[in-house]
Motif scaffolding. Sequence first.
Motif, PDB file in Angstrom:
ATOM      1  N   PRO A   1       0.826  -1.216   0.000  1.00 27.18           N
ATOM      2  CA  PRO A   1       0.000   0.000   0.000  1.00 27.18           C
ATOM      3  C   PRO A   1       0.860   1.265   0.000  1.00 27.18           C
ATOM      4  CG  PRO A   1      -0.792  -1.562   1.639  1.00 27.18           C
ATOM      5  CD  PRO A   1       0.516  -2.101   1.140  1.00 27.18           C
ATOM      6  N   GLY A   2       0.596   2.146  -0.954  1.00 26.92           N
ATOM      7  CA  GLY A   2       1.350   3.393  -1.053  1.00 26.92           C
ATOM      8  C   GLY A   2       2.474   3.352  -2.062  1.00 26.92           C
ATOM      9  N   ALA A   3       2.785   2.160  -2.627  1.00 26.30           N
ATOM     10  CA  ALA A   3       3.881   2.039  -3.591  1.00 26.30           C
ATOM     11  C   ALA A   3       3.524   2.732  -4.899  1.00 26.30           C
ATOM     12  CB  ALA A   3       4.190   0.567  -3.859  1.00 26.30           C
ATOM     13  N   ILE A   4       4.504   3.413  -5.494  1.00 21.02           N
ATOM     14  CA  ILE A   4       4.340   3.955  -6.837  1.00 21.02           C
ATOM     15  C   ILE A   4       4.746   2.860  -7.816  1.00 21.02           C
ATOM     16  CG2 ILE A   4       5.006   5.757  -8.472  1.00 21.02           C
ATOM     17  CD1 ILE A   4       3.466   6.769  -6.032  1.00 21.02           C
ATOM     18  N   TYR A   5       3.808   2.461  -8.665  1.00 19.17           N
ATOM     19  CA  TYR A   5       4.041   1.370  -9.612  1.00 19.17           C
ATOM     20  C   TYR A   5       3.917   1.914 -11.028  1.00 19.17           C
ATOM     21  CZ  TYR A   5       3.737  -3.213 -11.842  1.00 19.17           C
ATOM     22  OH  TYR A   5       3.975  -4.315 -12.622  1.00 19.17           O
ATOM     23  N   ILE A   6       4.992   1.743 -11.840  1.00 19.94           N
ATOM     24  CA  ILE A   6       4.994   2.232 -13.213  1.00 19.94           C
ATOM     25  C   ILE A   6       4.656   1.076 -14.140  1.00 19.94           C
ATOM     26  CG2 ILE A   6       6.298   3.434 -15.004  1.00 19.94           C
ATOM     27  CD1 ILE A   6       5.992   5.064 -12.484  1.00 19.94           C
ATOM     28  N   HIS A   7       3.633   1.260 -14.974  1.00 22.44           N
ATOM     29  CA  HIS A   7       3.235   0.232 -15.935  1.00 22.44           C
ATOM     30  C   HIS A   7       3.048   0.885 -17.298  1.00 22.44           C
ATOM     31  CE1 HIS A   7       1.429  -3.545 -17.317  1.00 22.44           C
ATOM     32  NE2 HIS A   7       0.596  -2.780 -18.017  1.00 22.44           N
ATOM     33  N   GLY A   8       3.891   0.444 -18.280  1.00 25.95           N
ATOM     34  CA  GLY A   8       3.797   1.012 -19.621  1.00 25.95           C
ATOM     35  C   GLY A   8       4.022   2.510 -19.646  1.00 25.95           C
ATOM     36  N   GLY A   9       4.878   2.996 -18.742  1.00 27.15           N
ATOM     37  CA  GLY A   9       5.174   4.418 -18.687  1.00 27.15           C
ATOM     38  C   GLY A   9       4.153   5.228 -17.913  1.00 27.15           C
ATOM     39  N   THR A  10       3.118   4.566 -17.397  1.00 24.37           N
ATOM     40  CA  THR A  10       2.054   5.256 -16.663  1.00 24.37           C
ATOM     41  C   THR A  10       2.196   4.985 -15.170  1.00 24.37           C
ATOM     42  OG1 THR A  10       0.571   4.986 -18.554  1.00 24.37           O
ATOM     43  CG2 THR A  10      -0.445   5.523 -16.431  1.00 24.37           C
ATOM     44  N   PRO A  11       2.207   6.043 -14.335  1.00 20.84           N
ATOM     45  CA  PRO A  11       2.359   5.837 -12.888  1.00 20.84           C
ATOM     46  C   PRO A  11       1.023   5.550 -12.196  1.00 20.84           C
ATOM     47  CG  PRO A  11       2.430   8.183 -13.380  1.00 20.84           C
ATOM     48  CD  PRO A  11       2.270   7.479 -14.702  1.00 20.84           C
ATOM     49  N   TYR A  12       1.042   4.543 -11.317  1.00 20.27           N
ATOM     50  CA  TYR A  12      -0.112   4.202 -10.488  1.00 20.27           C
ATOM     51  C   TYR A  12       0.342   4.209  -9.036  1.00 20.27           C
ATOM     52  CZ  TYR A  12      -2.287   2.311 -14.769  1.00 20.27           C
ATOM     53  OH  TYR A  12      -2.813   2.157 -16.026  1.00 20.27           O
ATOM     54  N   ILE A  13      -0.621   4.330  -8.124  1.00 21.66           N
ATOM     55  CA  ILE A  13      -0.331   4.127  -6.709  1.00 21.66           C
ATOM     56  C   ILE A  13      -1.040   2.858  -6.271  1.00 21.66           C
ATOM     57  CG2 ILE A  13      -2.264   5.606  -5.947  1.00 21.66           C
ATOM     58  CD1 ILE A  13      -0.437   6.347  -3.522  1.00 21.66           C
ATOM     59  N   SER A  14      -0.331   2.001  -5.563  1.00 18.82           N
ATOM     60  CA  SER A  14      -0.916   0.745  -5.124  1.00 18.82           C
ATOM     61  C   SER A  14      -1.810   0.966  -3.913  1.00 18.82           C
ATOM     62  CB  SER A  14       0.183  -0.266  -4.778  1.00 18.82           C
ATOM     63  OG  SER A  14      -0.381  -1.447  -4.234  1.00 18.82           O
ATOM     64  N   LEU A  15      -2.981   0.335  -3.957  1.00 18.97           N
ATOM     65  CA  LEU A  15      -3.910   0.389  -2.825  1.00 18.97           C
ATOM     66  C   LEU A  15      -3.720  -0.818  -1.907  1.00 18.97           C
ATOM     67  CD1 LEU A  15      -7.095   1.519  -4.817  1.00 18.97           C
ATOM     68  CD2 LEU A  15      -5.388   2.946  -3.664  1.00 18.97           C
ATOM     69  N   GLY A  16      -2.865  -1.745  -2.324  1.00 20.82           N
ATOM     70  CA  GLY A  16      -2.565  -2.904  -1.472  1.00 20.82           C
ATOM     71  C   GLY A  16      -2.839  -4.222  -2.168  1.00 20.82           C
ATOM     72  N   ILE A  17      -2.448  -5.309  -1.501  1.00 25.20           N
ATOM     73  CA  ILE A  17      -2.624  -6.662  -2.029  1.00 25.20           C
ATOM     74  C   ILE A  17      -3.620  -7.410  -1.147  1.00 25.20           C
ATOM     75  CG2 ILE A  17      -1.485  -8.857  -2.553  1.00 25.20           C
ATOM     76  CD1 ILE A  17       1.109  -7.344  -2.930  1.00 25.20           C
ATOM     77  N   GLU A  18      -4.608  -8.008  -1.786  1.00 26.19           N
ATOM     78  CA  GLU A  18      -5.569  -8.862  -1.084  1.00 26.19           C
ATOM     79  C   GLU A  18      -5.568 -10.217  -1.772  1.00 26.19           C
ATOM     80  OE1 GLU A  18      -9.381  -7.055  -0.981  1.00 26.19           O
ATOM     81  OE2 GLU A  18      -8.676  -5.199  -0.041  1.00 26.19           O
ATOM     82  N   GLY A  19      -5.123 -11.244  -1.048  1.00 25.59           N
ATOM     83  CA  GLY A  19      -5.013 -12.561  -1.654  1.00 25.59           C
ATOM     84  C   GLY A  19      -4.006 -12.526  -2.782  1.00 25.59           C
ATOM     85  N   ARG A  20      -4.436 -12.857  -3.983  1.00 21.96           N
ATOM     86  CA  ARG A  20      -3.562 -12.843  -5.151  1.00 21.96           C
ATOM     87  C   ARG A  20      -3.974 -11.729  -6.120  1.00 21.96           C
ATOM     88  NH1 ARG A  20      -0.683 -14.428  -2.282  1.00 21.96           N
ATOM     89  NH2 ARG A  20       0.146 -16.526  -1.933  1.00 21.96           N
ATOM     90  N   LYS A  21      -4.465 -10.623  -5.563  1.00 24.81           N
ATOM     91  CA  LYS A  21      -4.873  -9.493  -6.389  1.00 24.81           C
ATOM     92  C   LYS A  21      -4.345  -8.199  -5.775  1.00 24.81           C
ATOM     93  CE  LYS A  21      -9.048  -9.437  -8.033  1.00 24.81           C
ATOM     94  NZ  LYS A  21     -10.548  -9.310  -8.097  1.00 24.81           N
ATOM     95  N   ALA A  22      -3.706  -7.374  -6.614  1.00 21.62           N
ATOM     96  CA  ALA A  22      -3.236  -6.052  -6.175  1.00 21.62           C
ATOM     97  C   ALA A  22      -4.073  -4.991  -6.874  1.00 21.62           C
ATOM     98  CB  ALA A  22      -1.761  -5.868  -6.518  1.00 21.62           C
ATOM     99  N   ARG A  23      -4.577  -4.043  -6.094  1.00 20.44           N
ATOM    100  CA  ARG A  23      -5.392  -2.969  -6.669  1.00 20.44           C
ATOM    101  C   ARG A  23      -4.545  -1.706  -6.762  1.00 20.44           C
ATOM    102  NH1 ARG A  23     -10.584  -4.250  -7.163  1.00 20.44           N
ATOM    103  NH2 ARG A  23     -11.202  -2.076  -7.401  1.00 20.44           N
ATOM    104  N   VAL A  24      -4.622  -1.044  -7.920  1.00 20.36           N
ATOM    105  CA  VAL A  24      -3.853   0.180  -8.145  1.00 20.36           C
ATOM    106  C   VAL A  24      -4.766   1.273  -8.671  1.00 20.36           C
ATOM    107  CG1 VAL A  24      -1.698  -1.070  -8.593  1.00 20.36           C
ATOM    108  CG2 VAL A  24      -3.209  -0.506 -10.504  1.00 20.36           C
ATOM    109  N   LYS A  25      -4.326   2.523  -8.488  1.00 14.47           N
ATOM    110  CA  LYS A  25      -5.114   3.678  -8.933  1.00 14.47           C
ATOM    111  C   LYS A  25      -4.224   4.595  -9.748  1.00 14.47           C
ATOM    112  CE  LYS A  25      -8.095   7.378  -7.163  1.00 14.47           C
ATOM    113  NZ  LYS A  25      -8.679   7.989  -5.942  1.00 14.47           N
ATOM    114  N   LEU A  26      -4.735   5.053 -10.882  1.00 17.36           N
ATOM    115  CA  LEU A  26      -3.982   5.941 -11.765  1.00 17.36           C
ATOM    116  C   LEU A  26      -3.672   7.248 -11.051  1.00 17.36           C
ATOM    117  CD1 LEU A  26      -2.967   6.235 -14.737  1.00 17.36           C
ATOM    118  CD2 LEU A  26      -5.138   7.382 -15.218  1.00 17.36           C
ATOM    119  N   LEU A  27      -2.423   7.683 -11.137  1.00 21.57           N
ATOM    120  CA  LEU A  27      -2.036   8.956 -10.528  1.00 21.57           C
ATOM    121  C   LEU A  27      -2.334  10.107 -11.485  1.00 21.57           C
ATOM    122  CD1 LEU A  27       1.412   8.151  -8.859  1.00 21.57           C
ATOM    123  CD2 LEU A  27      -0.684   8.830  -7.694  1.00 21.57           C
ATOM    124  N   PRO A  28      -2.807  11.239 -10.987  1.00 24.35           N
ATOM    125  CA  PRO A  28      -3.041  12.406 -11.847  1.00 24.35           C
ATOM    126  C   PRO A  28      -1.733  12.853 -12.500  1.00 24.35           C
ATOM    127  CG  PRO A  28      -4.032  12.719  -9.674  1.00 24.35           C
ATOM    128  CD  PRO A  28      -3.190  11.493  -9.594  1.00 24.35           C
TER     129      PRO A  28
END
Length: 744
Positions: A505-532
């Motif tokens: 939770p709180g990690a900055i994750y870059i995917h395809g040049g696009t930055p996301y912030i991780s909302l955390g991992i639940e089980g085998r799923k990680a939820r991320v949110k697009l950063l402005p």
Amino acid sequence: MSSDDVLEALRNDSGHRVVYVFFESPREPEPGPPVEEVVKEEVLVKALKSRGIARLYRFQAEAIESIRSGNNTLIIAGTGTGKTEAFLVPILERLYREPEETGILVYPTKALARDQVERIYSYAGAVFGFRVSVYDGDTPEKEREMLQVYPPRLLVTNPDMLHLSLRRGEGVKPILEKAKFVVLDDAHIYSGVFGSHVHYVLKRMKRFMPADAVFVASSATIGNPREFSQKLFGEECRVVEAGLTRRAPVYHVMVRPAARSRMAEALRLLKILAERRLRTLLFVDSHKVAESLSVLAQREGLKVSVHRAGLLPSHRRSVEEKLRKGELDAVVTTPTLELGIDIGELDAVVLYGVPPTFSKYVQRAGRVGRRGRTGYVVMILGDDPISSYYERNPAEFFNQKPDPVFLDPLNEEVMRVHLVAMAQDAPFRLDSLGGAERRVCEKLLEEGLLRLAPGGFVEPTSRGLRFLASRDNIRGIGEQVKIVTDTGKVIGFREMPQAIKELYPGAIYIHGGTPYISLGIEGRKARVKLLPTSTIPVTTSPLYYTWPFENEVLDERSVFGIRVSYLELEVADHVYGYVTKSFPEGHVISQKILEEELTYRFKTKGLLLEMQPNPQWSELQNAEAFHAVEHALIYAGQLVVGAAPTDMGGISFPSGHIYIYDAFPGGSGVTKQLLERLKEALHKAFDIVSRCTCEDGCPKCIFSPYCGNNNRILSRRKASQVLGEVLSLRIAGRSPERYGKPLV
């Protein structure tokens, strides 16, 4: 332009220091006999001569005879020296005489396989009329159906597709039943965990193949060809080597930026080379750096494009075509263009830092100087221990031997995947297995992933099939975490244990040049949110600690008086917080502790070094020393066994216990290689910590970007003292007893 015009431009540039220049003169492989003395089919002789091949090299003639005689064969020869002809000639001759037989050509990537089809067809199809088919993830459904109804004489594919199609009963099985030959090109790629997977894919293929099938591999660089081929094929193999070869003169130049950053240095080099109309590849090992350099180069007026994984195949093919036609000054690429994809003739390669292995350097440098014109390879040193070491010892870099290729066929996690897959391919009897495989199979039966069916045959259970479905990726082992946006869109996957270090939770994750912030991992799923887009650019690094649990000791010896054990381990990673830093400066902005730790535990293999704590130091001072020794040994391990930065992990304790382990579940074999060269690694570790000019630790000697506690509790000077005592053998007579349990 004189042959040294580029060198003069580099030497006269005050923005960097030319550390070393190594000149590589042209060296053709040893000549062999005329083609008509070796090749038996007249139409093939004519085809070779039409391509300008009137005489074979000695290694080609030896390889042809070896394969023709039914020997498993590994061909080691430089880029552009005709390895393809060396294995195609005997295969095509055999298929011409035996119309029911087939062959399978395996390439490590889908792009490389498709790139080679035209060349293969120019012999197999144009000369003999053989049908050549590509079988990969992009093959249309109708073509897949045709594979079963009308099998091609030559199938061009990749290991991933073979793994999946064996299980699913798709078109590959009818081809395997008649396959006399299997060829693995660019075989050096099959190292570590990927190599262990490919070992078992080949083992599964053999169940459906004729008993006398011949396996062939080829590569430009393998430091341990006999050991590697034995592990990969599981059989004896004849090695045919061409020796050192180079088709044109090449200057290798090592530079250290002085008055500018490494990124600015890369742009300056591109400009120098473009002004001289030299087609260039700029190799980097990061998607982010590739995209950034491309944008900055275009702002400088250079015609530059990016080639990397994650881009659409159509985009990558377009870039390759533009480079071939001379429409680009340069391409900024990740390792995607390291292999033999046809991109035309190149004049120069720029390396953004020291490549992860020397074999990768050889592969990248091999892209230039292939048309008789002088080539240039410029390596930009960075601020890291590997660059610092080679800045002090530049001749050692260019005179080293190719890296050994390490893989561990006894990786239990890999075995688990392929034993379940093998049961799905076709049921087997338990007594057909031996040794480690039978023990693992018995565990799978106990766990309910396999079952004994009537007649004593082993079959997968529904639970086993679910287990297998989550492990389609043979480029790794760990359980996969699905990455999903807050809107429900799946954007990718990440394997454990890396996932908990990148998606807390709180990690900055870059995917395809696009930055996301991780909302955390639940089980085998990680939820991320697009950063402005207006978000201030920052990066995050995990804070974590690792705890080892010792299992079976596999080997034990004394090295410079240090008791060293090679053993099976369980490693538990605990992520407890993260640090936020400014980008690109890297200044620490904040540190945050997570509300709940993320933990992942996995089995692996590694080394335990039992060093002697200094009784005159406090526990903290000993911790500083051994933590720095751990970092230095991992860097030294990269130097001596050609490991990548993420291949090994480490744990150290004030008691003097230091664990260096394979960072992949099940083990990759890298620390086994390190054990064999530990004396050399200890010498290089001492060089790293003793010759730096920093006060007591810096990025050039012992700081690591992968350190779990953000490079705290480190002392270069104390590590230098510890290793200096080890190398002087002042502790050679000490007692080898264990020191009790490690201290926190």
